[in-house]
Design a protein around this motif. Sequence first.
Motif, PDB file in Angstrom:
ATOM      1  N   LYS A 242     -61.750 -21.944  35.245  1.00  0.00           N
ATOM      2  CA  LYS A 242     -62.593 -21.332  34.224  1.00  0.00           C
ATOM      3  C   LYS A 242     -64.056 -21.266  34.653  1.00  0.00           C
ATOM      4  O   LYS A 242     -64.788 -20.343  34.255  1.00  0.00           O
ATOM      5  N   HIS A 243     -64.496 -22.221  35.470  1.00  0.00           N
ATOM      6  CA  HIS A 243     -65.930 -22.320  35.782  1.00  0.00           C
ATOM      7  C   HIS A 243     -66.283 -21.873  37.203  1.00  0.00           C
ATOM      8  O   HIS A 243     -67.468 -21.811  37.547  1.00  0.00           O
ATOM      9  N   LEU A 244     -65.299 -21.566  38.025  1.00  0.00           N
ATOM     10  CA  LEU A 244     -65.596 -21.207  39.410  1.00  0.00           C
ATOM     11  C   LEU A 244     -66.448 -19.939  39.517  1.00  0.00           C
ATOM     12  O   LEU A 244     -67.361 -19.855  40.342  1.00  0.00           O
ATOM     13  N   ARG A 245     -66.158 -18.935  38.691  1.00  0.00           N
ATOM     14  CA  ARG A 245     -66.835 -17.638  38.826  1.00  0.00           C
ATOM     15  C   ARG A 245     -68.337 -17.718  38.547  1.00  0.00           C
ATOM     16  O   ARG A 245     -69.107 -16.930  39.072  1.00  0.00           O
ATOM     17  N   GLU A 246     -68.753 -18.681  37.725  1.00  0.00           N
ATOM     18  CA  GLU A 246     -70.157 -18.748  37.333  1.00  0.00           C
ATOM     19  C   GLU A 246     -70.991 -19.639  38.250  1.00  0.00           C
ATOM     20  O   GLU A 246     -72.215 -19.665  38.142  1.00  0.00           O
ATOM     21  N   GLY A 276     -58.401 -29.033  43.752  1.00  0.00           N
ATOM     22  CA  GLY A 276     -58.798 -28.796  45.123  1.00  0.00           C
ATOM     23  C   GLY A 276     -59.335 -27.382  45.304  1.00  0.00           C
ATOM     24  O   GLY A 276     -58.903 -26.450  44.621  1.00  0.00           O
ATOM     25  N   LEU A 277     -60.311 -27.225  46.206  1.00  0.00           N
ATOM     26  CA  LEU A 277     -60.789 -25.877  46.527  1.00  0.00           C
ATOM     27  C   LEU A 277     -59.879 -25.332  47.614  1.00  0.00           C
ATOM     28  O   LEU A 277     -60.037 -25.623  48.800  1.00  0.00           O
ATOM     29  N   LEU A 282     -60.507 -19.423  46.513  1.00  0.00           N
ATOM     30  CA  LEU A 282     -61.737 -18.944  47.155  1.00  0.00           C
ATOM     31  C   LEU A 282     -62.196 -17.592  46.600  1.00  0.00           C
ATOM     32  O   LEU A 282     -63.398 -17.391  46.382  1.00  0.00           O
ATOM     33  N   PRO A 283     -61.290 -16.626  46.326  1.00  0.00           N
ATOM     34  CA  PRO A 283     -61.746 -15.332  45.784  1.00  0.00           C
ATOM     35  C   PRO A 283     -62.393 -15.440  44.409  1.00  0.00           C
ATOM     36  O   PRO A 283     -63.058 -14.486  43.979  1.00  0.00           O
ATOM     37  N   LEU A 284     -62.188 -16.561  43.720  1.00  0.00           N
ATOM     38  CA  LEU A 284     -62.792 -16.714  42.394  1.00  0.00           C
ATOM     39  C   LEU A 284     -64.285 -17.024  42.480  1.00  0.00           C
ATOM     40  O   LEU A 284     -65.015 -16.889  41.495  1.00  0.00           O
ATOM     41  N   LEU A 285     -64.741 -17.464  43.646  1.00  0.00           N
ATOM     42  CA  LEU A 285     -66.151 -17.820  43.807  1.00  0.00           C
ATOM     43  C   LEU A 285     -67.013 -16.589  44.034  1.00  0.00           C
ATOM     44  O   LEU A 285     -66.549 -15.559  44.541  1.00  0.00           O
ATOM     45  N   LYS A 286     -68.289 -16.695  43.666  1.00  0.00           N
ATOM     46  CA  LYS A 286     -69.252 -15.641  44.000  1.00  0.00           C
ATOM     47  C   LYS A 286     -69.319 -15.481  45.524  1.00  0.00           C
ATOM     48  O   LYS A 286     -69.158 -16.460  46.265  1.00  0.00           O
ATOM     49  N   ARG A 287     -69.649 -14.274  45.949  1.00  0.00           N
ATOM     50  CA  ARG A 287     -69.726 -14.005  47.388  1.00  0.00           C
ATOM     51  C   ARG A 287     -70.772 -14.888  48.079  1.00  0.00           C
ATOM     52  O   ARG A 287     -70.596 -15.308  49.218  1.00  0.00           O
TER      53      ARG A 287
END
Length: 344
Positions: A242-246, A276-277, A282-287
């Motif tokens: 839920k919080h990875l994208r932000e 775990g990351l 990984l695609p959920l994270l900002k570039r």
Amino acid sequence: MKQRPVVRLVKSPPPNKAEGFFLTSSAQRASANRPKDLLGLRDLKAPQITSILDQAVDYKRRLHNENFKATDLAGKTVMNLFFEPSTRTRTSFELAARKLSAQVLNMSPQTSSLSKGESLKDMVENLEAMRPDLLVVRHAASGVPGLIAHYTTAGVVNAGDGSHEHPTQALVDLFTVREILGKISGIRLLIVGDIAYSRVARSNIYGFSKLGAKVTAVGPATLLPPGLEKLGASHVSTDLNKHLREADVIMLLRIQKERQESLNFPSLAEYSRFYGLTSDRLPLLKREALIMHPGPINRGIEIDPEIADNRDKQGPQTIILKQVENATAVRMAVLSLWGGKSRL
């Protein structure tokens, strides 16, 4: 409006070309507020943290000169008292002290009289008789650096105590993020994992929130202690996805198995599945997101090996080795401020 104390370094006047640096009068006035010891970031105000980071910037610049050696701690004695195993922290403290021209003594419990039954109080009072200037202390029990500080007139720097604080690691993390992103205020930091037993997490919640970052703590419910909001966390959650994208920065924590009587979750495999990351996440994270870990890392549990080694700036990048690189400059700033002429 009350002015923030500013530490500015100006080169010492000749007579020689030695690397002597002294503080301006404004910083000397501010030094009156410096505590004797650095036991945690909870005790420091935001301008004091910023002053340490600013001084570390200057040291890092000068460290690029391979012949650089400052004289801030010339004639001073720094004792490293590491009652817990350590590679990065101990080495960087020793390197930092030597770069500042200090005399450095290293002591481990296996070679001390503590192994013969001597009390901590007696040990410290014996060391005090040798008139050290700074004691750098790491211990498995929370509060030991503070106890040692009570029995000595020397400055004490906490190099990590139990589940309490690890202030210099948080300063390294703050320095590294500010160096890459150019700021701390307004960023979103996601701290993931073993919050309950992590001294790194506490110091980072204090440090990042004091400088204006939004901090979210994520982990299994059993590893999220009550009261994190009072430390400075903006959000507390059990849902990593839920919080990875932000997140602008994601900080993964090592599972502190040595501080838990038994795992506080069903298995390491299940922990990795939910917290775990992994490559799938990984695609959920900002570039442009930054990935941090205070080390040592458990590959395949907190972070997938290929992500741990990824330093490609064209996507989410891992900056673990950048944290290690910056540790010397940051700890030079701390040792100089607490043991030399340069003070907060």
